[in-house]
Design a protein around this motif. Structure first.
Motif, PDB file in Angstrom:
ATOM      1  N   GLY A 114      50.592  60.119 -83.586  1.00  0.00           N
ATOM      2  CA  GLY A 114      49.305  60.212 -82.914  1.00  0.00           C
ATOM      3  C   GLY A 114      48.694  58.848 -82.712  1.00  0.00           C
ATOM      4  N   GLY A 115      47.593  58.863 -82.008  1.00  0.00           N
ATOM      5  CA  GLY A 115      46.883  57.620 -81.756  1.00  0.00           C
ATOM      6  C   GLY A 115      45.455  57.912 -81.359  1.00  0.00           C
ATOM      7  N   GLY A 116      44.672  56.888 -81.403  1.00  0.00           N
ATOM      8  CA  GLY A 116      43.276  57.041 -81.031  1.00  0.00           C
ATOM      9  C   GLY A 116      42.732  55.756 -80.444  1.00  0.00           C
ATOM     10  N   TYR A 117      41.648  55.912 -79.688  1.00  0.00           N
ATOM     11  CA  TYR A 117      40.980  54.749 -79.118  1.00  0.00           C
ATOM     12  C   TYR A 117      39.485  54.910 -79.338  1.00  0.00           C
ATOM     13  N   HIS A 118      38.860  53.859 -79.872  1.00  0.00           N
ATOM     14  CA  HIS A 118      37.432  53.858 -80.184  1.00  0.00           C
ATOM     15  C   HIS A 118      36.699  53.121 -79.067  1.00  0.00           C
ATOM     16  N   PHE A 119      35.875  53.872 -78.300  1.00  0.00           N
ATOM     17  CA  PHE A 119      35.141  53.301 -77.174  1.00  0.00           C
ATOM     18  C   PHE A 119      33.771  52.772 -77.569  1.00  0.00           C
ATOM     19  N   GLY A 120      33.407  52.845 -78.823  1.00  0.00           N
ATOM     20  CA  GLY A 120      32.059  52.484 -79.280  1.00  0.00           C
ATOM     21  C   GLY A 120      31.447  53.693 -79.947  1.00  0.00           C
ATOM     22  N   ASN A 121      30.603  54.416 -79.231  1.00  0.00           N
ATOM     23  CA  ASN A 121      30.015  55.643 -79.773  1.00  0.00           C
ATOM     24  C   ASN A 121      30.901  56.868 -79.530  1.00  0.00           C
TER      25      ASN A 121
END
Length: 166
Positions: A114-121
């Motif tokens: 899996g993976g994730g991306y943090h855009f800020g909020n």
């Protein structure tokens, strides 16, 4: 194990009993690489033959637990790595069947990425999991000359999660 009282109705009679759940030992460890990532591992040992029902005559059930169930060894390994706003994850899990006769045919193996991306909020996570188990199933149990069929259960799961921090 746990030893809780339970009650249930059987043919309109109230039956009270206590259930002792399997004893369980877990050892965990992790290597943390600063804020970049980690590798973790869990090992669990369960003694399913120690299950016991009391406060009624459950001699047949308790004999089944002792004769047909065994100790199991389970292993889970996971990792996560972060690169700025991006995170990548992977895992492996092996769970041994508690059935003595099933030996290794009922074991469960799970792989995940899996993976994730943090855009800020806001954070978006995607994962893929593949769980496999082989099972023996006898369609014609009354005929001893017919061998059981080998059934393979292969569950693939894709999950997407969108998280908003308010």
């Amino acid at each position: 194990g746990d030893n809780r009282p339970y009650t249930e109705y059987n043919d309109r009679q109230l039956i009270a009993y206590r259930l002792k759940t399997p004893s369980k030992f877990t050892a965990s460890g992790a290597f943390v690489f600063g804020k970049k990532g980690l590798v973790s591992m869990d090992y669990t040992h369960k003694n399913f033959s120690s299950i016991k029902l009391t406060q009624q005559n459950f001699s047949q059930e308790n004999q089944f637990f002792q004769n047909e169930l065994r100790n199991t060894h389970n292993l889970t390994i996971g990792t996560e790595w972060r690169m700025d706003r991006l995170s990548i994850r992977g895992g492996y899990s092996y769970e041994q069947s508690p059935l003595k006769k099933g030996s290794n045919i009922e074991n469960i193996t799970v792989y995940s990425v899996g993976g994730g991306y943090h855009f800020g909020n806001t954070k978006l996570d995607l994962s893929f999991s593949n769980s496999n188990r082989d099972t023996a199933y006898n369609f014609y149990a009354q005929f001893n000359a017919i061998n059981a069929a080998k059934l393979t259960t292969d569950n693939k799961t894709i999950t997407a999660t969108l998280t908003f921090n308010l």
